[in-house]
Design an enzyme around this catalytic site. Structure first.
Site, mmCIF file in Angstrom:
data_model
loop_
_atom_site.group_PDB
_atom_site.id
_atom_site.type_symbol
_atom_site.label_atom_id
_atom_site.label_comp_id
_atom_site.label_asym_id
_atom_site.label_seq_id
_atom_site.Cartn_x
_atom_site.Cartn_y
_atom_site.Cartn_z
ATOM 1 N N ASP A 196 0.776 -1.318 -0.091
ATOM 2 C CA ASP A 196 -0.120 0.165 -0.006
ATOM 3 C C ASP A 196 0.955 1.333 0.218
ATOM 4 O O ASP A 196 0.363 2.319 0.188
ATOM 5 C CB ASP A 196 -0.737 0.017 1.302
ATOM 6 C CG ASP A 196 -0.340 -0.064 2.487
ATOM 7 O OD1 ASP A 196 1.082 -0.216 2.505
ATOM 8 O OD2 ASP A 196 -0.898 -0.393 3.575
ATOM 9 N N LYS A 238 3.593 1.202 16.168
ATOM 10 C CA LYS A 238 2.618 2.007 16.609
ATOM 11 C C LYS A 238 2.701 2.493 17.987
ATOM 12 O O LYS A 238 1.903 2.186 18.915
ATOM 13 C CB LYS A 238 1.248 1.236 16.444
ATOM 14 C CG LYS A 238 0.968 0.405 15.293
ATOM 15 C CD LYS A 238 0.580 1.168 14.157
ATOM 16 C CE LYS A 238 0.759 0.780 12.807
ATOM 17 N NZ LYS A 238 0.620 -0.564 12.327
ATOM 18 N N ASP A 260 1.458 5.982 2.240
ATOM 19 C CA ASP A 260 0.621 4.775 2.511
ATOM 20 C C ASP A 260 -0.680 4.933 2.420
ATOM 21 O O ASP A 260 -1.654 5.733 3.000
ATOM 22 C CB ASP A 260 1.037 4.350 4.205
ATOM 23 C CG ASP A 260 -0.022 3.076 4.517
ATOM 24 O OD1 ASP A 260 -1.036 2.933 3.987
ATOM 25 O OD2 ASP A 260 0.555 2.476 5.450
HETATM 26 N N1 GDD Z 1 0.409 -11.600 2.740
HETATM 27 C C1 GDD Z 1 -0.120 -10.913 3.796
HETATM 28 N N2 GDD Z 1 -0.535 -11.713 4.906
HETATM 29 N N3 GDD Z 1 -0.064 -9.555 3.735
HETATM 30 C C2 GDD Z 1 0.046 -8.801 4.891
HETATM 31 C C3 GDD Z 1 -0.528 -9.444 6.044
HETATM 32 C C4 GDD Z 1 -0.798 -11.023 6.256
HETATM 33 O O1 GDD Z 1 -1.010 -11.520 6.948
HETATM 34 N N4 GDD Z 1 -0.758 -8.688 7.068
HETATM 35 C C5 GDD Z 1 -0.531 -7.366 6.571
HETATM 36 N N5 GDD Z 1 -0.446 -7.475 5.256
HETATM 37 C C6 GDD Z 1 0.203 -6.553 4.029
HETATM 38 C C7 GDD Z 1 -0.732 -5.393 3.947
HETATM 39 O O2 GDD Z 1 -1.591 -5.806 2.821
HETATM 40 C C8 GDD Z 1 0.157 -4.204 3.753
HETATM 41 O O3 GDD Z 1 0.473 -3.948 2.384
HETATM 42 C C9 GDD Z 1 1.226 -4.448 4.533
HETATM 43 O O4 GDD Z 1 1.367 -5.867 4.722
HETATM 44 C C10 GDD Z 1 1.241 -3.740 5.658
HETATM 45 O O5 GDD Z 1 0.190 -3.941 6.704
HETATM 46 P P1 GDD Z 1 -0.836 -2.692 6.937
HETATM 47 O O6 GDD Z 1 -2.048 -3.320 7.477
HETATM 48 O O7 GDD Z 1 -1.069 -1.792 5.952
HETATM 49 O O8 GDD Z 1 0.115 -2.029 8.016
HETATM 50 P P2 GDD Z 1 0.338 -0.535 8.660
HETATM 51 O O9 GDD Z 1 0.169 0.324 7.446
HETATM 52 O O10 GDD Z 1 -0.498 -0.455 9.830
HETATM 53 O O11 GDD Z 1 1.875 -0.722 9.162
HETATM 54 C C11 GDD Z 1 3.120 -1.183 8.398
HETATM 55 O O12 GDD Z 1 3.228 -0.388 7.341
HETATM 56 C C12 GDD Z 1 3.859 1.032 7.574
HETATM 57 C C13 GDD Z 1 4.310 1.999 6.643
HETATM 58 O O13 GDD Z 1 3.140 2.148 5.814
HETATM 59 C C14 GDD Z 1 4.140 -1.477 9.417
HETATM 60 O O14 GDD Z 1 5.123 -2.312 8.612
HETATM 61 C C15 GDD Z 1 4.575 -0.232 9.818
HETATM 62 O O15 GDD Z 1 5.955 -0.542 10.724
HETATM 63 C C16 GDD Z 1 4.971 0.942 8.857
HETATM 64 O O16 GDD Z 1 5.541 2.107 9.161
HETATM 65 MG MG MG Z 2 -0.207 0.433 5.496
#
Ligand code: GDD
Ligand code: MG
Length: 361
Positions: A106, A157, A217
């Protein structure tokens, strides 16, 4: 180098847009988000993509297939139940042999991946993490580093009182295959909460690659809209871009930056004020105003209706003299009767019908 794109997860924060459409398929300037990501990876010489998903959504399969139309190769790695960010990569182990990239599915960025790959190769570390500055680190993973750029702490977080830096995990890692030995098979495991903190505790060096360019993001509707405004405003030749044949009445006023999908019709006295995007086949009727909005395909916007800074998914029909204003989000196939006024981030679920005059300020 191969890239694993993480694209599992529920995308709940983007609902109702993602009720019928996976996050990687939401259109950005009328092309699926993933197409932009793949184009970016390709620019940096990455032509082998592993898409880590729960199941392969039919829309993804039929649009991207094995990637040949985009000039890349796409392999799919699926999970029976969500394995987390690291578990999903472990699950694709059989496809990984050399250094590889992990990319949160994303993220839109212009970060210099080529330079990051060079730094990773020269430093010979097990992991290099891209960092980016943000205004509010509490919704991301905060990454502390020392004066040489080595990661010292990872706080996913954090509460506001735990924020020590505005540099966060940009969701882009370059990893050595050895790291897979630190991830349990067939189990839920996160890089951010499990793998990276544990590696740091055991004294493994994790290097950072701080970037200061564009980074977003698209996980919330507000940021999904902002990305499109930013791309439209980004200086370039495109001002008013028609993606195909359509109809525009001579009295309609279109002010860029605007992208108009093929087969749209724009009626007498309409105003389209950029930044705005109309998906293919939209029909904008007399004296309607569209400003700052993003419409998906085949929407019908009836007479004297005003849409401002809102998101409207496919096949919505918005009745005469209605208003859909700041931050409102309509899912697919929403019907809004005449004389409704929607404002302040109202979200309407796919297929809902709103009676004429039912919603006002
Ligand atoms: N295949 C797979 N399986 N993908 C996953 C899974 C899973 O179980 N869980 C999450 N993802 C994918 C999501 O689709 C997304 O593209 C990415 O991993 C990160 O998940 P998010 O749910 O978007 O996390 P976030 O935005 O709250 O936090 C993450 O991204 C931040 C930056 O945007 C973390 O990596 C943070 O540390 C980071 O700052
Ligand atoms: Mg994200």
């Amino acid at each position: 180098m191969k890239a694993v794109i993480l694209a599992g997860g529920e995308a709940t924060r983007l609902r109702p847009l993602t009720c019928n459409t996976p996050k990687i398929m939401v259109p950005v300037l009328n092309r699926p988000f993933l197409e932009h990501v793949i184009g970016y990876l390709k620019q940096h010489g990455i032509g082998e993509v592993i898409l880590a998903v729960g199941g392969v959504p039919a829309q993804v399969e039929s649009y991207f297939g094995e990637g040949s139309e985009l000039g890349v190769h796409i392999a799919y790695s699926t999970e029976d139940s969500p394995l987390g960010t690291a578990g999903a990569v472990k699950n694709a182990e059989a496809l990984l042999d050399d250094s590889f990239l992990v990319f949160n599915g994303d993220i839109f960025t212009d970060l210099d991946l080529t330079a990051m790959m060079r730094q990773h190769r020269q430093s010979k570390v097990m992991a290099t993490l891209a960092l980016t500055p943000v205004d509010d680190p509490t919704v991301y993973g905060v990454v502390e580093t020392d004066s040489r750029g080595m990661v010292t702490r990872f706080v996913e977080k954090p509460s506001p009182d735990k924020v020590t830096t505005n540099m966060i995990n940009a969701g882009i890692y370059i990893l050595q295959p050895d790291i897979l030995h630190h991830i349990p098979p067939d189990a839920f495991c996160m890089f951010e909460r499990d793998v990276f903190p544990t590696l740091l505790e055991s004294g493994t060096t994790i290097f950072s690659y701080p970037a200061h360019g564009y980074w977003i993001d698209i996980g919330t509707p507000e940021k999904y809209l902002r990305l499109q405004h930013d791309l439209l405003r980004n200086p370039r030749e495109r001002d008013v871009e028609f993606e195909g044949e359509g109809y525009v009445h001579a009295s309609a006023r279109i002010e860029g930056p605007v992208v108009i999908g093929k087969g749209c019709s724009i009626g007498r006295g309409c105003t389209i004020q950029g930044p705005a995007v109309l998906g293919a086949g939209c029909r904008i009727e007399e004296d309607a105003l569209i400003e700052g909005a993003v419409l998906w395909q085949d929407c019908r916007i009836r007479k004297e209706t005003r849409l401002k800074n809102c998101l409207v998914a496919s096949r919505c029909d918005i009745g005469d003299a209605s208003e859909v204003l700041d931050g409102c989000i309509l899912g697919d196939d929403v019907l809004i009767g005449n004389n409704n006024k929607l404002c302040k981030g109202i979200r309407i679920w796919p297929g809902k019908a709103i009676e004429p005059g039912a919603i006002s300020f």
